[in-house]
Design a protein around this motif. Sequence first.
Motif, PDB file in Angstrom:
ATOM      1  N   GLY A   1       0.803  -1.216   0.000  1.00  0.00           N
ATOM      2  CA  GLY A   1       0.000   0.000   0.000  1.00  0.00           C
ATOM      3  C   GLY A   1       0.837   1.266   0.000  1.00  0.00           C
ATOM      4  O   GLY A   1       0.379   2.310  -0.469  1.00  0.00           O
ATOM      5  N   THR A   2       2.082   1.185   0.485  1.00  0.00           N
ATOM      6  CA  THR A   2       2.968   2.355   0.460  1.00  0.00           C
ATOM      7  C   THR A   2       3.622   2.549  -0.902  1.00  0.00           C
ATOM      8  O   THR A   2       4.220   3.593  -1.154  1.00  0.00           O
ATOM      9  N   VAL A   3       3.524   1.546  -1.757  1.00  0.00           N
ATOM     10  CA  VAL A   3       4.144   1.619  -3.079  1.00  0.00           C
ATOM     11  C   VAL A   3       3.219   2.311  -4.079  1.00  0.00           C
ATOM     12  O   VAL A   3       3.683   3.061  -4.945  1.00  0.00           O
ATOM     13  N   ARG A   4       1.916   2.070  -3.944  1.00  0.00           N
ATOM     14  CA  ARG A   4       0.954   2.654  -4.885  1.00  0.00           C
ATOM     15  C   ARG A   4       0.619   4.081  -4.494  1.00  0.00           C
ATOM     16  O   ARG A   4       0.444   4.355  -3.307  1.00  0.00           O
ATOM     17  N   PRO A   5       0.466   4.976  -5.448  1.00  0.00           N
ATOM     18  CA  PRO A   5       0.681   4.792  -6.876  1.00  0.00           C
ATOM     19  C   PRO A   5       2.161   4.880  -7.246  1.00  0.00           C
ATOM     20  O   PRO A   5       2.909   5.645  -6.644  1.00  0.00           O
ATOM     21  N   THR A   6       2.533   4.092  -8.221  1.00  0.00           N
ATOM     22  CA  THR A   6       3.923   4.073  -8.679  1.00  0.00           C
ATOM     23  C   THR A   6       4.175   5.089  -9.787  1.00  0.00           C
ATOM     24  O   THR A   6       5.320   5.371 -10.097  1.00  0.00           O
ATOM     25  N   GLY A   7       3.096   5.567 -10.389  1.00  0.00           N
ATOM     26  CA  GLY A   7       3.251   6.421 -11.564  1.00  0.00           C
ATOM     27  C   GLY A   7       3.148   5.615 -12.849  1.00  0.00           C
ATOM     28  O   GLY A   7       3.272   6.162 -13.940  1.00  0.00           O
ATOM     29  N   HIS A   8       2.914   4.329 -12.725  1.00  0.00           N
ATOM     30  CA  HIS A   8       2.767   3.437 -13.875  1.00  0.00           C
ATOM     31  C   HIS A   8       1.439   2.708 -13.711  1.00  0.00           C
ATOM     32  O   HIS A   8       1.320   1.820 -12.852  1.00  0.00           O
ATOM     33  N   ASP A   9       0.454   3.067 -14.514  1.00  0.00           N
ATOM     34  CA  ASP A   9      -0.905   2.547 -14.336  1.00  0.00           C
ATOM     35  C   ASP A   9      -0.983   1.029 -14.371  1.00  0.00           C
ATOM     36  O   ASP A   9      -1.708   0.427 -13.567  1.00  0.00           O
TER      37      ASP A   9
ATOM     38  N   ALA B   1       9.891  -4.610  -9.481  1.00  0.00           N
ATOM     39  CA  ALA B   1      10.916  -3.665  -9.033  1.00  0.00           C
ATOM     40  C   ALA B   1      11.866  -3.329 -10.175  1.00  0.00           C
ATOM     41  O   ALA B   1      12.194  -2.153 -10.396  1.00  0.00           O
ATOM     42  N   ARG B   2      12.286  -4.333 -10.905  1.00  0.00           N
ATOM     43  CA  ARG B   2      13.181  -4.102 -12.036  1.00  0.00           C
ATOM     44  C   ARG B   2      12.498  -3.254 -13.111  1.00  0.00           C
ATOM     45  O   ARG B   2      13.108  -2.343 -13.669  1.00  0.00           O
ATOM     46  N   ALA B   3      11.231  -3.548 -13.393  1.00  0.00           N
ATOM     47  CA  ALA B   3      10.508  -2.810 -14.431  1.00  0.00           C
ATOM     48  C   ALA B   3      10.309  -1.350 -14.026  1.00  0.00           C
ATOM     49  O   ALA B   3      10.513  -0.437 -14.843  1.00  0.00           O
ATOM     50  N   VAL B   4       9.923  -1.122 -12.785  1.00  0.00           N
ATOM     51  CA  VAL B   4       9.732   0.254 -12.308  1.00  0.00           C
ATOM     52  C   VAL B   4      11.054   1.013 -12.373  1.00  0.00           C
ATOM     53  O   VAL B   4      11.104   2.161 -12.825  1.00  0.00           O
TER      54      VAL B   4
END
Length: 177
Positions: A42-50, A161-164
Amino acid sequence: MKIYTGRGDEGMTDLRDMSRVSKTSARIEAYGTVDELNALLGTVRPTGHDDVDDHLAAIQNHLHVAQADLANPDPDEDDPVVRDDHTDELEAMIDSFDDELDPLEQFILPSGSEKGSRLHHARTVCRRAERRTVALAADQTINGEAVQYLNRLSDALFVLARAVNKRDGVREENPEY
């Protein structure tokens, strides 16, 4: 619904079937660590990548199901349980995101952008949740799909993680030996 009941003041808690167990039981450790993982995601979202956010939202819902599954020592057929299609969804997601990544040729350091680093952290909490669930399964009957799901989820979080990090323009670092 009242937030506090006082029923846990003596170190015991209710499982889904209303049986009472110690708050230190293996079952509580397993689903409590899954809860920790869910909160961390929940602390990761939003990542900026839909697309990543959509997958994380689905994963958080799956983890909620996993918590209910692990909290229920004797589920009925209509109780929430982790199913093999949950794991299938993770595998499809892993394959999809892995296609956009450079092949992995050596270990990488768990670092990167803020969101990428949090996903790496979530991966390690997921591994702990898996260990706790395996420990529970050694002593009690559980749904084996929950273990498989957590195992695959740690792989999925690694790939995310790698993709982000790649999308955020952060280069992966390799450990030096």
